[in-house]
Design a protein around this motif. Structure first.
Motif, PDB file in Angstrom:
ATOM      1  N   THR A 152       3.391  -4.314  -2.455  1.00 54.20           N
ATOM      2  CA  THR A 152       4.412  -3.954  -1.484  1.00 54.20           C
ATOM      3  C   THR A 152       3.830  -4.096  -0.077  1.00 54.20           C
ATOM      4  O   THR A 152       2.614  -4.215   0.107  1.00 54.20           O
ATOM      5  CB  THR A 152       4.873  -2.503  -1.685  1.00 54.20           C
ATOM      6  OG1 THR A 152       3.769  -1.622  -1.403  1.00 54.20           O
ATOM      7  CG2 THR A 152       5.361  -2.269  -3.111  1.00 54.20           C
ATOM      8  N   GLN A 153       4.710  -4.071   0.906  1.00 50.91           N
ATOM      9  CA  GLN A 153       4.260  -4.210   2.290  1.00 50.91           C
ATOM     10  C   GLN A 153       3.273  -3.101   2.653  1.00 50.91           C
ATOM     11  O   GLN A 153       2.271  -3.341   3.330  1.00 50.91           O
ATOM     12  CB  GLN A 153       5.466  -4.181   3.233  1.00 50.91           C
ATOM     13  CG  GLN A 153       5.114  -4.461   4.691  1.00 50.91           C
ATOM     14  CD  GLN A 153       6.348  -4.569   5.580  1.00 50.91           C
ATOM     15  OE1 GLN A 153       7.471  -4.568   5.088  1.00 50.91           O
ATOM     16  NE2 GLN A 153       6.132  -4.661   6.879  1.00 50.91           N
ATOM     17  N   GLY A 154       3.561  -1.872   2.182  1.00 50.99           N
ATOM     18  CA  GLY A 154       2.678  -0.748   2.473  1.00 50.99           C
ATOM     19  C   GLY A 154       1.314  -0.900   1.812  1.00 50.99           C
ATOM     20  O   GLY A 154       0.281  -0.621   2.430  1.00 50.99           O
ATOM     21  N   GLN A 155       1.314  -1.316   0.554  1.00 54.37           N
ATOM     22  CA  GLN A 155       0.050  -1.526  -0.158  1.00 54.37           C
ATOM     23  C   GLN A 155      -0.775  -2.610   0.512  1.00 54.37           C
ATOM     24  O   GLN A 155      -1.979  -2.472   0.717  1.00 54.37           O
ATOM     25  CB  GLN A 155       0.336  -1.906  -1.614  1.00 54.37           C
ATOM     26  CG  GLN A 155       0.925  -0.796  -2.461  1.00 54.37           C
ATOM     27  CD  GLN A 155       1.378  -1.300  -3.819  1.00 54.37           C
ATOM     28  OE1 GLN A 155       1.829  -2.444  -3.961  1.00 54.37           O
ATOM     29  NE2 GLN A 155       1.262  -0.453  -4.831  1.00 54.37           N
ATOM     30  N   HIS A 156      -0.101  -3.708   0.860  1.00 52.77           N
ATOM     31  CA  HIS A 156      -0.775  -4.841   1.490  1.00 52.77           C
ATOM     32  C   HIS A 156      -1.408  -4.416   2.822  1.00 52.77           C
ATOM     33  O   HIS A 156      -2.565  -4.746   3.112  1.00 52.77           O
ATOM     34  CB  HIS A 156       0.226  -5.968   1.711  1.00 52.77           C
ATOM     35  CG  HIS A 156      -0.363  -7.223   2.283  1.00 52.77           C
ATOM     36  ND1 HIS A 156      -0.508  -7.414   3.644  1.00 52.77           N
ATOM     37  CD2 HIS A 156      -0.870  -8.330   1.690  1.00 52.77           C
ATOM     38  CE1 HIS A 156      -1.068  -8.578   3.867  1.00 52.77           C
ATOM     39  NE2 HIS A 156      -1.294  -9.173   2.696  1.00 52.77           N
ATOM     40  N   ALA A 157      -0.649  -3.663   3.629  1.00 50.15           N
ATOM     41  CA  ALA A 157      -1.142  -3.236   4.940  1.00 50.15           C
ATOM     42  C   ALA A 157      -2.359  -2.324   4.814  1.00 50.15           C
ATOM     43  O   ALA A 157      -3.329  -2.455   5.565  1.00 50.15           O
ATOM     44  CB  ALA A 157      -0.028  -2.530   5.709  1.00 50.15           C
ATOM     45  N   ALA A 158      -2.325  -1.397   3.843  1.00 52.20           N
ATOM     46  CA  ALA A 158      -3.437  -0.462   3.662  1.00 52.20           C
ATOM     47  C   ALA A 158      -4.705  -1.195   3.236  1.00 52.20           C
ATOM     48  O   ALA A 158      -5.803  -0.933   3.757  1.00 52.20           O
ATOM     49  CB  ALA A 158      -3.062   0.596   2.628  1.00 52.20           C
ATOM     50  N   ILE A 159      -4.569  -2.122   2.292  1.00 50.84           N
ATOM     51  CA  ILE A 159      -5.739  -2.865   1.807  1.00 50.84           C
ATOM     52  C   ILE A 159      -6.272  -3.789   2.895  1.00 50.84           C
ATOM     53  O   ILE A 159      -7.489  -3.910   3.096  1.00 50.84           O
ATOM     54  CB  ILE A 159      -5.382  -3.662   0.537  1.00 50.84           C
ATOM     55  CG1 ILE A 159      -4.987  -2.714  -0.591  1.00 50.84           C
ATOM     56  CG2 ILE A 159      -6.557  -4.525   0.094  1.00 50.84           C
ATOM     57  CD1 ILE A 159      -4.444  -3.403  -1.836  1.00 50.84           C
ATOM     58  N   LEU A 160      -5.349  -4.431   3.637  1.00 52.37           N
ATOM     59  CA  LEU A 160      -5.766  -5.347   4.698  1.00 52.37           C
ATOM     60  C   LEU A 160      -6.558  -4.616   5.773  1.00 52.37           C
ATOM     61  O   LEU A 160      -7.587  -5.119   6.257  1.00 52.37           O
ATOM     62  CB  LEU A 160      -4.538  -6.012   5.318  1.00 52.37           C
ATOM     63  CG  LEU A 160      -4.805  -6.943   6.508  1.00 52.37           C
ATOM     64  CD1 LEU A 160      -5.740  -8.083   6.106  1.00 52.37           C
ATOM     65  CD2 LEU A 160      -3.493  -7.492   7.062  1.00 52.37           C
ATOM     66  N   GLU A 161      -6.113  -3.435   6.161  1.00 51.82           N
ATOM     67  CA  GLU A 161      -6.825  -2.675   7.183  1.00 51.82           C
ATOM     68  C   GLU A 161      -8.230  -2.306   6.719  1.00 51.82           C
ATOM     69  O   GLU A 161      -9.205  -2.415   7.477  1.00 51.82           O
ATOM     70  CB  GLU A 161      -6.023  -1.409   7.528  1.00 51.82           C
ATOM     71  CG  GLU A 161      -6.660  -0.528   8.591  1.00 51.82           C
ATOM     72  CD  GLU A 161      -6.738  -1.194   9.955  1.00 51.82           C
ATOM     73  OE1 GLU A 161      -7.463  -0.665  10.831  1.00 51.82           O
ATOM     74  OE2 GLU A 161      -6.084  -2.237  10.163  1.00 51.82           O
ATOM     75  N   GLU A 162      -8.336  -1.884   5.472  1.00 49.10           N
ATOM     76  CA  GLU A 162      -9.645  -1.530   4.908  1.00 49.10           C
ATOM     77  C   GLU A 162     -10.575  -2.746   4.890  1.00 49.10           C
ATOM     78  O   GLU A 162     -11.761  -2.651   5.222  1.00 49.10           O
ATOM     79  CB  GLU A 162      -9.462  -0.977   3.496  1.00 49.10           C
ATOM     80  CG  GLU A 162     -10.752  -0.542   2.818  1.00 49.10           C
ATOM     81  CD  GLU A 162     -10.501  -0.017   1.422  1.00 49.10           C
ATOM     82  OE1 GLU A 162     -10.934  -0.664   0.453  1.00 49.10           O
ATOM     83  OE2 GLU A 162      -9.861   1.054   1.292  1.00 49.10           O
ATOM     84  N   ILE A 163     -10.029  -3.897   4.496  1.00 52.89           N
ATOM     85  CA  ILE A 163     -10.830  -5.119   4.436  1.00 52.89           C
ATOM     86  C   ILE A 163     -11.268  -5.564   5.835  1.00 52.89           C
ATOM     87  O   ILE A 163     -12.429  -5.916   6.054  1.00 52.89           O
ATOM     88  CB  ILE A 163     -10.036  -6.248   3.746  1.00 52.89           C
ATOM     89  CG1 ILE A 163      -9.928  -5.966   2.245  1.00 52.89           C
ATOM     90  CG2 ILE A 163     -10.705  -7.604   3.972  1.00 52.89           C
ATOM     91  CD1 ILE A 163      -9.082  -6.971   1.491  1.00 52.89           C
ATOM     92  N   ARG A 164     -10.346  -5.525   6.787  1.00 57.74           N
ATOM     93  CA  ARG A 164     -10.684  -5.953   8.146  1.00 57.74           C
ATOM     94  C   ARG A 164     -11.809  -5.106   8.736  1.00 57.74           C
ATOM     95  O   ARG A 164     -12.750  -5.630   9.334  1.00 57.74           O
ATOM     96  CB  ARG A 164      -9.443  -5.879   9.035  1.00 57.74           C
ATOM     97  CG  ARG A 164      -8.534  -7.087   8.870  1.00 57.74           C
ATOM     98  CD  ARG A 164      -7.341  -6.991   9.785  1.00 57.74           C
ATOM     99  NE  ARG A 164      -6.547  -8.216   9.761  1.00 57.74           N
ATOM    100  CZ  ARG A 164      -5.308  -8.325  10.224  1.00 57.74           C
ATOM    101  NH1 ARG A 164      -4.728  -7.269  10.742  1.00 57.74           N
ATOM    102  NH2 ARG A 164      -4.664  -9.473  10.171  1.00 57.74           N
ATOM    103  N   LEU A 165     -11.712  -3.798   8.557  1.00 58.44           N
ATOM    104  CA  LEU A 165     -12.747  -2.913   9.087  1.00 58.44           C
ATOM    105  C   LEU A 165     -14.086  -3.197   8.406  1.00 58.44           C
ATOM    106  O   LEU A 165     -15.129  -3.229   9.069  1.00 58.44           O
ATOM    107  CB  LEU A 165     -12.338  -1.446   8.867  1.00 58.44           C
ATOM    108  CG  LEU A 165     -11.161  -0.934   9.712  1.00 58.44           C
ATOM    109  CD1 LEU A 165     -10.776   0.475   9.284  1.00 58.44           C
ATOM    110  CD2 LEU A 165     -11.516  -0.958  11.194  1.00 58.44           C
ATOM    111  N   GLY A 166     -14.045  -3.407   7.100  1.00 56.99           N
ATOM    112  CA  GLY A 166     -15.276  -3.674   6.353  1.00 56.99           C
ATOM    113  C   GLY A 166     -15.912  -4.996   6.743  1.00 56.99           C
ATOM    114  O   GLY A 166     -17.129  -5.076   6.941  1.00 56.99           O
ATOM    115  N   GLU A 167     -15.086  -6.034   6.864  1.00 57.37           N
ATOM    116  CA  GLU A 167     -15.613  -7.353   7.236  1.00 57.37           C
ATOM    117  C   GLU A 167     -16.188  -7.339   8.644  1.00 57.37           C
ATOM    118  O   GLU A 167     -17.244  -7.915   8.914  1.00 57.37           O
ATOM    119  CB  GLU A 167     -14.515  -8.406   7.110  1.00 57.37           C
ATOM    120  CG  GLU A 167     -14.157  -8.732   5.674  1.00 57.37           C
ATOM    121  CD  GLU A 167     -13.046  -9.756   5.559  1.00 57.37           C
ATOM    122  OE1 GLU A 167     -12.908 -10.358   4.475  1.00 57.37           O
ATOM    123  OE2 GLU A 167     -12.302  -9.964   6.548  1.00 57.37           O
TER     124      GLU A 167
END
Length: 334
Positions: A301-316
């Motif tokens: 879902t849009q919410g799931q995608h946004a949460a995972i993307l934010e976590e990945i961006r910060l980690g990368e």
């Protein structure tokens, strides 16, 4: 409508591939890097880190099987040998990491479950090729279990100790994180084995806690397939093509037709992709069809995608900013 023999075969093949380890280029790259650094030996920790859903568990399973194969000849000559041990740093409801549970899990893998009280010495029974514990006064303390783990690892000839879910070890204050990482480094020294720690980006920063840890920890990045990289897009499509082939046509080409959509929705993470495909197969079996509509219902879902993307961006960003760069080198876009 009754399924044809071909449809039944395709469905069976589709279910089978969900429990199958399917290698892809990124796994091969990380394994090459691990094997290149593995000879550093005891006292060093190899830390494999990457985003949630990138496939670290599959990587660990593949690496474990590969290492066992490498030691096959030695194991045939010494049936009591366990050259590679894979353990999970289990999460509990406790505020602190449970070292007693961690050490007990290691001992159970080396010995098998037993009701014998903890002893003081270890050896390998020449008849059963099992590590044995003579009866004696119980020392069921964290320090006592730690000593037994060291002795058991040496007795079994463990050369590599793989620890999955490393974030459960490091999800504490910096002071405790340093203490716990020091404990792992000491275990590697005392037991004479190489430790490989797997975890998400939350384990980053461990090697910056002290100069000693910075020298002893080697970080390996297990990255996702980026949509802005042509090579990554080709590799991702190649993985989808492999799934289509192994499923004997079950997906009717839908995976490849939606390669771009799937790569963007799963953020290029193979573990997340496989979770999506599991949901797709489940829906397709329920409704008796493989369709674009059911595939799209299986997306994050849009919410799931946004949460995972934010976590990945910060980690990368954190991983890349902490890597040493020669003057003039450019940072890759996220």
């Amino acid at each position: 409508m009754k399924k044809t023999t071909q449809q039944e075969a395709s469905l069976t093949a589709a279910h089978a591939l969900l429990n199958k380890r399917i290698n892809h280029p990124r796994i091969g790259e990380v394994i090459t890097e691990v094997e290149a650094l593995e000879s550093m030996g005891q006292g060093h920790i190899l830390m494999v880190t990457g985003p949630t859903g990138v496939g670290k568990t599959t990587l660990a399973q593949t690496l474990h099987a590969r290492m066992f194969k490498r030691f096959q000849q030695e194991m045939s000559q010494n049936p009591g040998l366990i050259p590679v041990l894979r353990i999970e740093a289990r999460a509990t409801s406790e505020a602190e990491f449970n070292w007693k549970l961690f050490y007990s899990d290691i001992l159970e893998q080396l010995e098998g479950p037993t009701g014998t009280p903890a002893g003081v010495e270890y050896g390998v029974d020449p008849t059963t090729n099992r590590v044995y514990r003579p009866l004696g006064r119980s020392k069921n303390t964290a320090a006592g279990l730690r000593k037994k783990v060291e002795e058991a690892l040496r007795a079994r000839g463990v050369k590599v100790l793989m620890i999955d879910e490393g974030g459960h070890l490091t999800n504490v204050s910096e002071t405790r994180m340093k203490r716990q990482t020091d404990a792992l480094k000491s275990l590697s020294n005392c037991a004479g084995c190489q430790i490989i720690l797997f975890g998400s980006y939350d384990i980053l920063g461990v090697s910056r806690l002290s100069g000693q840890l910075a020298r002893r920890i080697k970080e390996i990045h297990f990255s996702r397939y980026h949509t802005d990289s042509p090579d990554d897009c080709i590799a991702f499509e190649g993985f989808l093509q492999r799934l289509e082939h192994d499923a004997l046509g079950y997906f009717n080409g839908l995976l490849l037709e939606n390669a771009r959509l799937l790569q963007m929705n799963t953020l290029g993470c193979i573990g997340t992709l496989m979770d999506l495909i599991r949901g797709f197969i489940s829906r397709a079996q329920k409704y008796g069809e493989v369709s674009q509509e059911l595939l799209e219902k299986s997306l994050l879902t849009q919410g799931q995608h946004a949460a995972i993307l934010e976590e990945i961006r910060l980690g990368e960003e954190r991983f890349e900013s902490e890597q040493f760069r020669l003057p003039g080198t450019r940072r890759r876009a996220a």
